[in-house]
Design an enzyme around this catalytic site. Structure first.
Site: not given
Ligand code: GUN
Length: 286
Positions: A54, A98, A121
């Site tokens: 990422k 995460q 997300d």
């Protein structure tokens, strides 16, 4: 028949390049650089690789990335406080914690503490609700990336019978919503489904997101079907495979995603795209 490949690396490059150009135009116009904060709690090896990917994609797109690795002993309260600080930080347009987080932290509490317009997300209950209602919001990255991958290859789900295998919060259920909104007729199968094979055999578009190999047999695939494999598993010899056995699946499929190089890069590309969307909304520019 041998299937055509749905190349996620190529499609992801197209998205990242589009975002890079938009960021560069923002900077030329005197607007702010989009920023993404990524929090990793603990030192899970696979998560570290994902976070690194990422970070690299942010660099390519010209997005500022702020990666924080917190000790595994970080309390839920400490993590919630850090999220609140990032919610208030004007340099940060996207926040990603995460997953998985350690067991002593409530994952959904943390996800829902992120400002919905920084939830790149797309996991916040408000964003999933917005998706279900066809309202503007940040969309879950993996299903969004799969829709982009299909469309970039000229595959139009409208009118297709789509079968989604797996009903998880982050892939299966939002994937079914995306396909429904795109005009597909959608079947979602899950661990209580009887006779999985009979459902898979009907799929013109099959998305397998079980998180376990060998649940779906490649021989069940309808000739010419579009097949998307969301799974990724590391074998003992170090190689990677998806939920499906690629060699048997590709014999029947018309299109198929490779693993690696299929869905994975598209998830990261969607994250980059969502960070730009969040930044544009922050500025009131769209
Ligand atoms: N863990 C595995 N995939 C993901 C993802 O897409 N986002 C986050 N935050 N954690 C993950």
């Amino acid at each position: 028949m041998s299937a055509r490949l749905l190349d996620g690396r190529k499609a992801a490059d197209t998205t990242v390049e589009r975002v890079r150009q938009a960021v560069s135009e923002r900077l030329d116009a005197g607007l702010s650089r989009p920023g993404l904060a990524v929090i990793l709690v603990g030192d899970d090896a696979a998560s570290r690789v994902y976070v690194r990917n990422k970070e690299k994609a942010c660099q390519r797109a010209g997005i500022a990335s702020f990666v924080e690795t917190l000790d595994v002993s970080t309390t839920e309260q400490q993590l919630l406080e850090r999220v609140q600080q990032l919610n208030a930080d004007p340099r940060v347009h996207g926040i990603l914690v995460q997953l998985p987080v350690p067991d002593h932290i409530d994952q959904s509490l943390v996800t829902n503490s992120i400002d919905p317009w920084k939830d790149v997300d797309g996991f916040h209950a408000e964003n999933v609700g917005r998706l279900a209602l066809r309202q503007l919001g940040l969309r879950p990255c993996t299903p969004m990336g799969i829709m982009t991958l299909l469309r970039q290859n000229g595959i139009e789900p409208k009118g297709m019978h789509a079968v989604v295998v797996g009903a998880s919060n982050i892939v299966g259920r939002p994937m079914a919503l995306e396909l429904l909104l795109a005009g597909a007729t959608v079947t979602v199968t899950h661990r209580f489904t009887r006779d999985l094979a009979s459902h898979v055999r009907q799929a013109e578009l099959l998305v397998v997101a079980v998180g376990k190999p060998n649940v779906v047999d490649g021989d069940w695939i309808r000739p010419g079907a579009v097949v998307v494999d969301v799974g990724i598993h590391r074998l003992e010899d170090g190689s990677l495979r998806g939920d499906l056995d690629f060699e048997s699946a590709k014999k029947n499929a018309g299109w198929i995603t490779p693993v690696p190089g299929g869905v994975g890069p598209m998830t990261v590309a969607s994250l980059i795209s969502n960070t730009l969307i969040a930044c544009e909304r922050f500025d009131g520019v769209d």
